[in-house]
Design a protein around this motif. Structure first.
Motif, PDB file in Angstrom:
ATOM      1  N   ALA A  90       0.834  -1.202   0.000  1.00 25.25           N
ATOM      2  CA  ALA A  90       0.000   0.000   0.000  1.00 25.25           C
ATOM      3  C   ALA A  90       0.866   1.247   0.000  1.00 25.25           C
ATOM      4  O   ALA A  90       2.038   1.216   0.380  1.00 25.25           O
ATOM      5  CB  ALA A  90      -0.933   0.006   1.211  1.00 25.25           C
ATOM      6  N   SER A  91       0.266   2.338  -0.431  1.00 16.95           N
ATOM      7  CA  SER A  91       0.931   3.631  -0.389  1.00 16.95           C
ATOM      8  C   SER A  91      -0.133   4.695  -0.629  1.00 16.95           C
ATOM      9  O   SER A  91      -1.319   4.430  -0.485  1.00 16.95           O
ATOM     10  CB  SER A  91       2.057   3.705  -1.436  1.00 16.95           C
ATOM     11  OG  SER A  91       2.850   4.866  -1.226  1.00 16.95           O
ATOM     12  N   ARG A  92       0.294   5.879  -1.000  1.00 15.18           N
ATOM     13  CA  ARG A  92      -0.643   6.932  -1.372  1.00 15.18           C
ATOM     14  C   ARG A  92       0.089   7.953  -2.223  1.00 15.18           C
ATOM     15  O   ARG A  92       1.308   8.122  -2.078  1.00 15.18           O
ATOM     16  CB  ARG A  92      -1.274   7.595  -0.139  1.00 15.18           C
ATOM     17  CG  ARG A  92      -0.320   8.439   0.684  1.00 15.18           C
ATOM     18  CD  ARG A  92      -0.930   8.931   1.997  1.00 15.18           C
ATOM     19  NE  ARG A  92      -2.254   9.471   1.876  1.00 15.18           N
ATOM     20  CZ  ARG A  92      -2.522  10.736   1.562  1.00 15.18           C
ATOM     21  NH1 ARG A  92      -1.540  11.570   1.322  1.00 15.18           N
ATOM     22  NH2 ARG A  92      -3.764  11.153   1.490  1.00 15.18           N
ATOM     23  N   PRO A  93      -0.609   8.646  -3.117  1.00 10.89           N
ATOM     24  CA  PRO A  93       0.046   9.704  -3.886  1.00 10.89           C
ATOM     25  C   PRO A  93       0.347  10.894  -2.985  1.00 10.89           C
ATOM     26  O   PRO A  93      -0.318  11.111  -1.972  1.00 10.89           O
ATOM     27  CB  PRO A  93      -0.999  10.058  -4.948  1.00 10.89           C
ATOM     28  CG  PRO A  93      -2.315   9.677  -4.329  1.00 10.89           C
ATOM     29  CD  PRO A  93      -2.025   8.488  -3.462  1.00 10.89           C
ATOM     30  N   GLY A  94       1.368  11.655  -3.341  1.00 16.44           N
ATOM     31  CA  GLY A  94       1.702  12.830  -2.549  1.00 16.44           C
ATOM     32  C   GLY A  94       2.328  12.469  -1.217  1.00 16.44           C
ATOM     33  O   GLY A  94       3.066  11.490  -1.095  1.00 16.44           O
ATOM     34  N   ALA A  95       2.006  13.264  -0.191  1.00 15.95           N
ATOM     35  CA  ALA A  95       2.621  13.095   1.128  1.00 15.95           C
ATOM     36  C   ALA A  95       2.254  11.751   1.739  1.00 15.95           C
ATOM     37  O   ALA A  95       1.078  11.402   1.826  1.00 15.95           O
ATOM     38  CB  ALA A  95       2.183  14.221   2.057  1.00 15.95           C
ATOM     39  N   LEU A  96       3.270  10.992   2.155  1.00 13.79           N
ATOM     40  CA  LEU A  96       3.056   9.694   2.801  1.00 13.79           C
ATOM     41  C   LEU A  96       3.564   9.708   4.236  1.00 13.79           C
ATOM     42  O   LEU A  96       2.861   9.277   5.147  1.00 13.79           O
ATOM     43  CB  LEU A  96       3.757   8.589   2.014  1.00 13.79           C
ATOM     44  CG  LEU A  96       3.738   7.194   2.651  1.00 13.79           C
ATOM     45  CD1 LEU A  96       2.310   6.651   2.716  1.00 13.79           C
ATOM     46  CD2 LEU A  96       4.645   6.233   1.889  1.00 13.79           C
ATOM     47  N   LEU A  97       4.787  10.186   4.447  1.00 11.71           N
ATOM     48  CA  LEU A  97       5.402  10.230   5.775  1.00 11.71           C
ATOM     49  C   LEU A  97       5.857  11.652   6.088  1.00 11.71           C
ATOM     50  O   LEU A  97       6.072  12.467   5.190  1.00 11.71           O
ATOM     51  CB  LEU A  97       6.595   9.260   5.847  1.00 11.71           C
ATOM     52  CG  LEU A  97       6.317   7.808   5.447  1.00 11.71           C
ATOM     53  CD1 LEU A  97       7.591   6.987   5.557  1.00 11.71           C
ATOM     54  CD2 LEU A  97       5.215   7.201   6.305  1.00 11.71           C
ATOM     55  N   ALA A  98       6.042  11.931   7.361  1.00 15.82           N
ATOM     56  CA  ALA A  98       6.224  13.307   7.817  1.00 15.82           C
ATOM     57  C   ALA A  98       7.674  13.761   7.834  1.00 15.82           C
ATOM     58  O   ALA A  98       8.604  12.966   7.894  1.00 15.82           O
ATOM     59  CB  ALA A  98       5.636  13.454   9.224  1.00 15.82           C
TER      60      ALA A  98
END
Length: 385
Positions: free
Chosen positions: A183-191
């Motif tokens: 899994a992941s996500r587009p754009g910001a993932l971690l801070a």
């Protein structure tokens, strides 16, 4: 005798398990990775790739297929100063050190991917050949992800320019996802993570004459309460976190504290929020100091940048991995993979262990079968246009 798909799957799992368990036994910290480096080099030097050390305590394996551009896969190698409590038969053999964050799994997937690439090039994988890869392939094994950001030193080494690398992928094991889910996500993932430290300076006095003192502890307490309201207000505009976990102040119970020190962390996902949060923390700290008649110093570390997945490359990942899961919101942990993404397009992925055992816990472990999902994702991504 022809190897069946079932035999191949069993062989792949055995290879992943061997790499993971061998590496789990020899955890090492920061840049001091002699046994780990020797093991990884020992695997890579048996393959048809060029092995090099782009910077201190890092290794690179380059498969030059004559293509114009290169795709990279990254693995981190360092462990944590944790005493293992898993009772596994392959538990850490180094006292006070443990692979409690899954880097042993990350290395196992990268090594297995490299050996698979080597077999494909050699014509040992049915239906595949070197022509299956549209790019040259670079594997990067870095130190110091947990400490000083070894990724930044790899980027500064020039290895990506030397190999014309145009995209990079990496994985992190993730206990809160189902076993084997990618899994992941587009754009910001971690801070972005910034260690935040405040030092309040006052004047001590006996509490019987407290008016003669200047209460550093009182100022710190005012600030901590206010910081929670500040964080809640900033969160309304953009995901972020500001929390403090350590307060040291005073010497005895019946004297006003002359000094107080607060240690915490600021986590954000954009440069705009980082600048805004720092400014408002400083304003709040000064207000708290003024109310108690003390002075204050505020320090923010630069930390790691946020992990932000490249939009165009993420579309490629979605097309290539049709079962890709979606992380609904950015996560507040930090990762130095962010330095690669500042240097070239990159996508960072999470691989579920399904255990719920927290990262960095002394009981952290996982079933090696989840690594087959990560390896399969790497194999598809290396063939993506």
């Amino acid at each position: 005798m022809t190897m069946t798909n079932q035999d191949a799957d069993r062989s792949t799992l055995d290879e992943l398990t061997r790499y993971r368990r061998d590496l789990h036994r020899i955890p090492e910290l920061d840049d001091d990775l002699p046994e780990t480096l020797a093991y990884v080099r020992g695997v890579l030097e048996g393959l048809s790739c060029e092995v090099s050390a782009p910077c201190h305590s890092a290794l690179a394996a380059y498969f030059d297929l004559g293509r114009a551009h290169t795709v990279a896969i990254r693995s981190d190698m360092d462990a944590l100063p944790v005493t293992e409590a898993t009772d596994l038969p392959f538990a850490s053999g180094h006292a006070g050190c443990m692979h409690a964050c899954g880097h042993d799994g990350h290395m196992a997937m990268a090594l297995a991917a490299a050996t698979w690439v080597d077999r494909v090039i050699a014509g040992a994988v049915p239906g595949m050949s070197a022509a299956s890869f549209p790019r040259n392939i670079l594997f990067v094994f870095q130190p110091a992800e947990e400490t000083t950001g070894g990724a930044a030193r790899v980027c500064a080494s020039g290895i990506f320019e030397q190999t014309a690398t145009e995209r990079i992928f990496g994985f992190h094991l993730w206990p809160d996802l189902p076993a084997g889910e990618v899994a992941s996500r587009p754009g910001a993932l971690l801070a972005r993570s910034s260690e935040t430290t405040l030092a309040f300076h006052g004047r001590s006095s006996h509490i019987a004459k407290w008016r003669e003192g200047r209460d550093a502890l009182g100022a710190a307490a005012r600030f901590v309460v206010g910081s929670k309201w500040l964080s809640r207000r900033l969160e309304q505009d953009e995901p972020m976190a500001l929390r403090f976990g350590k307060l040291e102040a005073g010497t005895v119970r019946n004297a006003v504290a002359a000094e107080a020190r607060l240690e915490g962390s600021l986590r954000v996902f954009s440069e705009e929020m980082f600048n805004r949060a720092r400014r408002e923390v400083c304003d709040l700290a000064q207000t708290a100091a003024d109310e108690e008649g003390v002075t204050v110093e505020v320090n923010f570390s630069e930390g790691y940048p946020p992990v932000v997945n490249n939009d165009e490359l993420y579309k490629v990942v979605e097309r290539t991995l049709p079962g890709l899961g979606r992380i609904p919101e950015p996560l507040l942990i930090a990762e130095d993979f962010a330095f690669y993404q500042q240097h070239l397009p990159g996508v960072f992925l999470l691989l579920g262990t399904g255990t719920g055992i927290p990262l960095h816990a002394d009981t952290f472990t996982f079933d090696e079968r989840v690594l087959t999902s990560g390896l399969a994702a790497y194999q598809r991504l290396l063939q993506a246009d």
